[in-house]
Scaffold this motif. Structure first.
Motif, PDB file in Angstrom:
ATOM      1  N   LEU A  10     -33.516   2.859 -15.061  1.00 50.58           N
ATOM      2  CA  LEU A  10     -34.157   3.106 -13.879  1.00 50.58           C
ATOM      3  C   LEU A  10     -34.765   1.336 -13.628  1.00 50.58           C
ATOM      4  O   LEU A  10     -33.987   1.071 -12.753  1.00 50.58           O
ATOM      5  CB  LEU A  10     -35.491   4.101 -13.594  1.00 50.58           C
ATOM      6  N   LEU A  11     -35.473   0.755 -14.786  1.00 54.98           N
ATOM      7  CA  LEU A  11     -36.372  -0.255 -14.303  1.00 54.98           C
ATOM      8  C   LEU A  11     -34.795  -1.789 -14.887  1.00 54.98           C
ATOM      9  O   LEU A  11     -34.496  -2.111 -14.195  1.00 54.98           O
ATOM     10  CB  LEU A  11     -36.590  -0.794 -16.008  1.00 54.98           C
ATOM     11  N   LEU A  34     -21.398 -10.366 -14.186  1.00 55.29           N
ATOM     12  CA  LEU A  34     -21.923  -9.547 -15.372  1.00 55.29           C
ATOM     13  C   LEU A  34     -22.987  -8.412 -14.946  1.00 55.29           C
ATOM     14  O   LEU A  34     -23.406  -7.355 -15.431  1.00 55.29           O
ATOM     15  CB  LEU A  34     -22.937 -11.453 -15.382  1.00 55.29           C
ATOM     16  N   THR A  35     -23.758  -8.662 -13.849  1.00 57.11           N
ATOM     17  CA  THR A  35     -24.484  -7.673 -13.495  1.00 57.11           C
ATOM     18  C   THR A  35     -23.378  -6.695 -12.987  1.00 57.11           C
ATOM     19  O   THR A  35     -23.819  -5.441 -13.859  1.00 57.11           O
ATOM     20  CB  THR A  35     -24.548  -8.128 -11.756  1.00 57.11           C
ATOM     21  N   GLY A  36     -22.219  -6.354 -12.606  1.00 54.68           N
ATOM     22  CA  GLY A  36     -21.315  -5.170 -12.463  1.00 54.68           C
ATOM     23  C   GLY A  36     -21.396  -5.023 -14.318  1.00 54.68           C
ATOM     24  O   GLY A  36     -21.105  -3.327 -13.921  1.00 54.68           O
ATOM     25  N   ALA A  37     -20.809  -5.492 -14.958  1.00 53.83           N
ATOM     26  CA  ALA A  37     -21.186  -5.145 -15.853  1.00 53.83           C
ATOM     27  C   ALA A  37     -22.070  -5.005 -16.794  1.00 53.83           C
ATOM     28  O   ALA A  37     -21.704  -3.119 -17.622  1.00 53.83           O
ATOM     29  CB  ALA A  37     -20.262  -6.309 -17.333  1.00 53.83           C
ATOM     30  N   GLY A  38     -23.362  -5.483 -16.181  1.00 53.66           N
ATOM     31  CA  GLY A  38     -24.008  -4.216 -16.781  1.00 53.66           C
ATOM     32  C   GLY A  38     -24.542  -3.198 -15.959  1.00 53.66           C
ATOM     33  O   GLY A  38     -25.261  -2.209 -16.131  1.00 53.66           O
ATOM     34  N   LEU A  43     -24.928   2.647 -16.440  1.00 52.92           N
ATOM     35  CA  LEU A  43     -24.043   4.666 -16.528  1.00 52.92           C
ATOM     36  C   LEU A  43     -23.772   4.794 -17.275  1.00 52.92           C
ATOM     37  O   LEU A  43     -23.638   5.797 -17.838  1.00 52.92           O
ATOM     38  CB  LEU A  43     -23.185   3.937 -14.834  1.00 52.92           C
ATOM     39  N   ILE A  44     -22.767   4.140 -18.313  1.00 55.69           N
ATOM     40  CA  ILE A  44     -22.124   4.750 -19.916  1.00 55.69           C
ATOM     41  C   ILE A  44     -23.851   5.841 -20.178  1.00 55.69           C
ATOM     42  O   ILE A  44     -23.452   6.573 -20.826  1.00 55.69           O
ATOM     43  CB  ILE A  44     -21.542   3.665 -20.364  1.00 55.69           C
ATOM     44  N   ALA A  45     -24.655   4.856 -20.102  1.00 51.37           N
ATOM     45  CA  ALA A  45     -25.872   5.543 -21.292  1.00 51.37           C
ATOM     46  C   ALA A  45     -26.612   6.688 -20.908  1.00 51.37           C
ATOM     47  O   ALA A  45     -26.905   7.378 -21.678  1.00 51.37           O
ATOM     48  CB  ALA A  45     -27.151   3.351 -21.287  1.00 51.37           C
ATOM     49  N   LEU A  46     -26.344   6.240 -19.257  1.00 51.81           N
ATOM     50  CA  LEU A  46     -26.851   7.649 -18.630  1.00 51.81           C
ATOM     51  C   LEU A  46     -26.565   9.106 -19.174  1.00 51.81           C
ATOM     52  O   LEU A  46     -25.930  10.169 -19.225  1.00 51.81           O
ATOM     53  CB  LEU A  46     -27.346   7.366 -17.024  1.00 51.81           C
TER      54      LEU A  46
END
Length: 120
Positions: A10-11, A34-38, A43-46
């Motif tokens: 979330l942060l 870069l922001t889109g990749a972030g 989302l992958i981590a979640l």
């Protein structure tokens, strides 16, 4: 939200949203990329965290289900006293219903007889 991964995600999502806004205002396409990749990484981590939690829950449920009995215990067989008691109960209920029915029929018959006599 007790999970650290959810809190960090979330942060990170909030920070990436600010970067996305800055990139759009300044017209920096590389910052937008870069922001889109972030966002994709967050989302992958979640999704990975959710997958781990679901598998952990499934294992707990399976482990708990193994301890449960397969079927409900069977009641003891009925005795002659049980059958006799049940028959007497049904007989008493049936007799009470017949008594109520007879009382109702007599009331209706008495009221109907009186109505016929007054008409003639």
């Amino acid at each position: 939200m007790k999970s650290r991964i959810v809190q960090v995600s979330l942060l990170a999502g909030a920070g990436l949203a600010v970067l996305l806004l800055v990139g759009a205002v300044l017209g920096l396409p590389w910052l937008l990329a870069l922001t889109g990749a972030g966002f994709a990484a967050v989302l992958i981590a979640l999704a990975a965290d959710t997958n781990v939690r679901v598998r952990r829950l499934e294992r707990r449920l399976e482990k708990g289900a193994r301890g449960l009995p397969d079927a409900a215990p069977t009641p003891p067989p009925a005795t002659a006293a049980d059958v006799l008691g049940t028959v007497r109960l049904l007989q008493a209920q049936y007799t009470a219903r017949l008594d109520r029915l007879q009382g109702t029929v007599e009331k209706l018959a008495a009221g109907h007889d009186g109505a016929d006599r007054s008409e003639s």
